[in-house]
Design an enzyme around this catalytic site. Structure first.
Site, PDB file in Angstrom:
ATOM      1  N   GLU A  41      47.127  42.546  47.973  1.00 51.71           N
ATOM      2  CA  GLU A  41      45.847  42.606  47.123  1.00 51.71           C
ATOM      3  C   GLU A  41      45.825  41.353  46.088  1.00 51.71           C
ATOM      4  O   GLU A  41      46.862  40.633  45.679  1.00 51.71           O
ATOM      5  CB  GLU A  41      46.361  43.899  46.152  1.00 51.71           C
ATOM      6  CG  GLU A  41      45.447  44.171  44.910  1.00 51.71           C
ATOM      7  CD  GLU A  41      46.056  45.111  44.290  1.00 51.71           C
ATOM      8  OE1 GLU A  41      45.115  45.989  43.629  1.00 51.71           O
ATOM      9  OE2 GLU A  41      47.227  45.587  44.190  1.00 51.71           O
ATOM     10  N   LYS A 107      38.356  48.581  45.825  1.00 55.98           N
ATOM     11  CA  LYS A 107      39.305  49.344  45.335  1.00 55.98           C
ATOM     12  C   LYS A 107      38.804  50.471  44.414  1.00 55.98           C
ATOM     13  O   LYS A 107      37.944  50.290  43.774  1.00 55.98           O
ATOM     14  CB  LYS A 107      40.452  48.597  44.648  1.00 55.98           C
ATOM     15  CG  LYS A 107      41.745  49.370  43.975  1.00 55.98           C
ATOM     16  CD  LYS A 107      42.618  48.526  43.365  1.00 55.98           C
ATOM     17  CE  LYS A 107      43.701  49.281  42.764  1.00 55.98           C
ATOM     18  NZ  LYS A 107      44.593  48.454  42.025  1.00 55.98           N
ATOM     19  N   CYS A 143      46.250  49.287  47.182  1.00 56.17           N
ATOM     20  CA  CYS A 143      47.342  49.822  46.120  1.00 56.17           C
ATOM     21  C   CYS A 143      47.171  51.437  45.922  1.00 56.17           C
ATOM     22  O   CYS A 143      47.397  52.115  46.882  1.00 56.17           O
ATOM     23  CB  CYS A 143      47.192  48.915  44.930  1.00 56.17           C
ATOM     24  SG  CYS A 143      48.549  49.153  43.895  1.00 56.17           S
TER      25      CYS A 143
END
Length: 171
Positions: A41, A107, A143
């Site tokens: 990330e 995200k 994540c």
């Protein structure tokens, strides 16, 4: 399918150094006959880039760096973490292949506790990305998107994903 995990330690703000590190690992993955290589990330900027993200010139330079990385993605698929500006700023994963960015995953679940302050910098995404490699359908998450019960992981699985991948860089 052969998957390479590029467990690198990018330096926050060092766009050229991070790009060179990413390109070197991309070449190593190709040499190892990997089909897919995953980078952390925000690998392009280092994690967490924090107030550097408030500088439009830094974000534009990070996007140019990502384009250079994508240009090197021939004969392999690379999933690379980078900030992406698209009307808002997103913590994103770029799916790169054939020398270009094929898709962007934004995200969804932004942490805002402890050392994390992602709501200050990023807008939450909501898109789902499935891509086909060979005969395998792959879903991409970033994540905390994988940690949460339900979507996006369940939606990707219901959409036919045979593999779910997740890029993360939690300190």
């Amino acid at each position: 399918m052969r998957i390479a995990l590029a467990q690198i330690n990018p330096v926050v703000g060092d766009l050229s150094g991070n790009r060179e590190m990413i390109l070197a690992r991309l070449e190593e993955a190709k040499a190892a006959n990997a089909d897919l290589v995953l980078f952390p990330e925000l690998a392009v900027t280092g994690y967490p880039p924090e107030d550097l993200l408030l500088r439009p010139g830094f974000v534009r330079a990070a996007e140019r760096s990502l384009e250079e990385i994508a240009h090197a993605a021939h004969g392999i698929v690379a999933v690379v973490g980078s900030p992406i500006f698209d009307r808002d700023l997103y913590n994103a994963a770029a799916v790169c292949a054939g020398g270009e960015i094929k898709s962007i995953v934004k995200k969804r679940f932004l942490p805002n506790y402890g050392v994390f302050d992602e709501f200050r910098y990023f807008a939450p995404g909501g898109n789902l990305v499935l891509f086909e490699h060979g005969e395998t359908l792959i879903g991409v998450t970033i994540c905390e998107d994988m940690w949460q019960p339900g979507p996006p992981a369940t939606d990707l699985a219901l959409g036919g994903a045979q593999i779910l991948i997740n890029i993360s860089a939690s300190p």
